[in-house]
Design a protein around this motif. Structure first.
Motif, short mmCIF file in Angstrom:
data_model
loop_
_atom_site.label_atom_id
_atom_site.label_comp_id
_atom_site.label_asym_id
_atom_site.label_seq_id
_atom_site.Cartn_x
_atom_site.Cartn_y
_atom_site.Cartn_z
N LEU A 97 -58.86 10.75 54.99
CA LEU A 97 -59.05 10.93 54.04
C LEU A 97 -58.88 12.74 53.87
O LEU A 97 -58.71 13.23 52.71
CB LEU A 97 -60.69 10.40 53.91
N ALA A 98 -59.37 13.27 54.56
CA ALA A 98 -58.71 14.91 54.59
C ALA A 98 -57.17 15.19 53.64
O ALA A 98 -57.32 16.10 52.63
CB ALA A 98 -59.11 15.67 55.66
N GLN A 99 -56.59 14.11 54.10
CA GLN A 99 -55.07 14.70 53.83
C GLN A 99 -55.06 14.37 52.18
O GLN A 99 -54.43 14.99 51.29
CB GLN A 99 -53.93 13.76 54.93
N VAL A 100 -56.08 13.24 52.27
CA VAL A 100 -55.82 13.03 50.67
C VAL A 100 -55.88 14.05 50.10
O VAL A 100 -55.91 14.21 49.08
CB VAL A 100 -56.49 11.23 50.03
N ILE A 101 -57.23 14.31 50.05
CA ILE A 101 -58.15 15.13 49.69
C ILE A 101 -57.14 16.84 49.41
O ILE A 101 -57.15 17.41 48.45
CB ILE A 101 -58.96 15.87 49.89
N GLU A 102 -56.62 16.84 50.54
CA GLU A 102 -55.95 18.32 51.09
C GLU A 102 -54.01 18.06 49.30
O GLU A 102 -54.22 19.01 48.56
CB GLU A 102 -54.53 18.10 52.39
N GLY A 148 -50.48 20.99 38.23
CA GLY A 148 -50.59 21.12 37.45
C GLY A 148 -50.07 19.19 37.15
O GLY A 148 -49.90 18.51 35.60
N GLN A 149 -49.66 18.55 38.48
CA GLN A 149 -49.62 16.83 38.54
C GLN A 149 -51.13 16.28 38.18
O GLN A 149 -52.08 16.28 38.78
CB GLN A 149 -49.27 17.10 39.82
N GLN A 150 -50.81 15.30 37.72
CA GLN A 150 -52.08 14.33 37.83
C GLN A 150 -52.30 13.62 38.70
O GLN A 150 -51.44 13.38 40.39
CB GLN A 150 -51.44 12.72 36.81
N THR A 151 -53.77 13.71 39.45
CA THR A 151 -53.41 12.38 40.76
C THR A 151 -54.68 11.59 41.02
O THR A 151 -55.18 11.12 42.07
CB THR A 151 -54.54 14.02 42.12
N ILE A 152 -54.97 11.11 39.73
CA ILE A 152 -56.09 9.49 39.42
C ILE A 152 -55.71 8.75 40.80
O ILE A 152 -56.11 7.99 41.23
CB ILE A 152 -56.15 9.68 38.44
N ASP A 153 -53.94 8.50 40.23
CA ASP A 153 -53.71 7.30 41.37
C ASP A 153 -53.47 6.29 42.79
O ASP A 153 -54.41 6.17 43.49
CB ASP A 153 -51.93 7.00 40.96
N ILE A 154 -53.13 8.65 43.41
CA ILE A 154 -53.72 8.89 44.34
C ILE A 154 -54.98 8.45 44.91
O ILE A 154 -55.58 8.30 45.73
CB ILE A 154 -53.53 10.20 45.10
N LEU A 155 -55.90 9.25 44.08
CA LEU A 155 -57.55 8.83 44.32
C LEU A 155 -58.00 7.49 44.41
O LEU A 155 -58.93 7.40 44.80
CB LEU A 155 -58.55 9.90 43.16
#
Length: 313
Positions: free
Chosen positions: A225-230, A239-246
């Motif tokens: 989870l820490a790696q996901v946040i990083e 400037g990239q979208q991250t909604i899919d990762i989250l």
């Protein structure tokens, strides 16, 4: 008596979580041996135990020479159809004589390694935990890793991961002590390696492996989870979208967090202590809140962009 072990934890190389029947098929490493499956409190499956013979040096903190001869047992586990663990362990017992016996003697004691040495349990435990890159000494991590590699190469997997995650290692030693209740001493060795020394009653030695496997699972969840946040912060800066990762992290990982749920009650004080310091669940809840805040902010931004686009018409 002393028990040594190592647990390696990683993400199964598959896009989506696997259903229980397919998990059982993948973990069915031994013909005629049943895979143990449970659905509550969370889907969990464990392979039959494999046995590996060893004859090698043992590390000691005092540098006293030690030789171990016998067998190591290993097993693989899949939790929630997605998190894969390989676990190897062995009971260390002092040999009755200075000479090696015939292999039939050791095969009759599966999972037991006889030690030819003057070193005591504390010296062997400290030596093992300090030997982070074994070359000529006992290497339980390689036994776990070989099992993981076999499963990751299964033809039923699509070999595409849904979350970026690094494997973690937990090396552990459990020995009998005179403490009032079980004690766990945990130390970190870099970002993904942990060492645990357990001091327990003799009747609790057989429960140590399951506790360490549960610890390894939840340590991996925290690390991932820490790696996901990083990763999210890095992509946002570009400037990239991250909604899919989250949202993938929410769907795949959040419900797996159940520290101590699969640990024998006799060792539950160990988790109670870890919840006090370093505070595993506090760390987890903080990271969960950050991810939910990221999702909420990106949702609000998307709604605002849509509103402005509509207003332009």
């Amino acid at each position: 008596m002393l028990v040594l072990g190592e647990v390696r934890t990683c993400l199964l190389h598959n896009t989506a979580p696997l259903p229980t029947p397919l998990v059982a098929q993948i973990l069915g490493t031994l013909p005629g041996r049943r895979v143990l499956c449970a659905e509550r409190p969370i889907a969990h499956a464990m392979s039959p135990e494999l046995v590996t013979g060893i004859d090698c040096k043992l590390a000691t903190s005092s540098r006293v020479r030690a030789r171990g001869i016998g067998t190591v047992t290993s097993r693989a586990m899949i939790t929630s159809g997605l998190v894969l663990q390989g676990s190897a362990s062995a009971y260390l017992r002092r040999a009755t004589g200075p000479s090696r016996q015939a292999w039939s003697h050791y095969v009759d004691q599966l999972g037991v390694v006889e030690v030819i040495s003057r070193a005591d349990a504390a010296e062997l435990a400290e030596g093992y935990l300090a030997d982070s890159t074994p070359v000529s000494t006992i290497d339980l991590g390689s036994v776990s890793e070989r099992l993981i590699s076999d499963i990751q190469g299964h033809v039923q997997l699509d070999h595409v991961t849904s979350v970026r995650a690094r494997p973690t290692w937990v090396r552990w030693a459990a020995r009998v002590g005179d403490h009032d209740g079980p004690v766990a001493r945990v130390r970190s060795e870099g970002d993904v390696v942990r060492a645990i020394e357990l001091i327990v009653d003799e009747s609790q030695l057989g429960l140590a492996a399951r506790f360490c496997e549960d610890f390894a699972l939840h340590d991996w969840l925290l690390t991932t989870l820490a790696q996901v946040i990083e990763q999210t912060n890095r992509l946002k800066a570009l400037g990239q979208q991250t909604i899919d990762i989250l949202t993938t992290a929410v769907e795949r990982l959040f419900h797996v967090w159940m520290p101590g749920a699969q640990v024998d009650p006799a060792l539950s004080p160990l988790w109670d202590a870890l919840e006090q310091r370093p505070g595993f669940s506090r760390q987890w809840n903080t990271q969960v809140a950050r991810i939910r805040d990221h999702i909420a902010l990106q949702t609000l931004q998307a709604v605002e962009q849509t509103r402005r686009g509509s207003a332009d018409w």
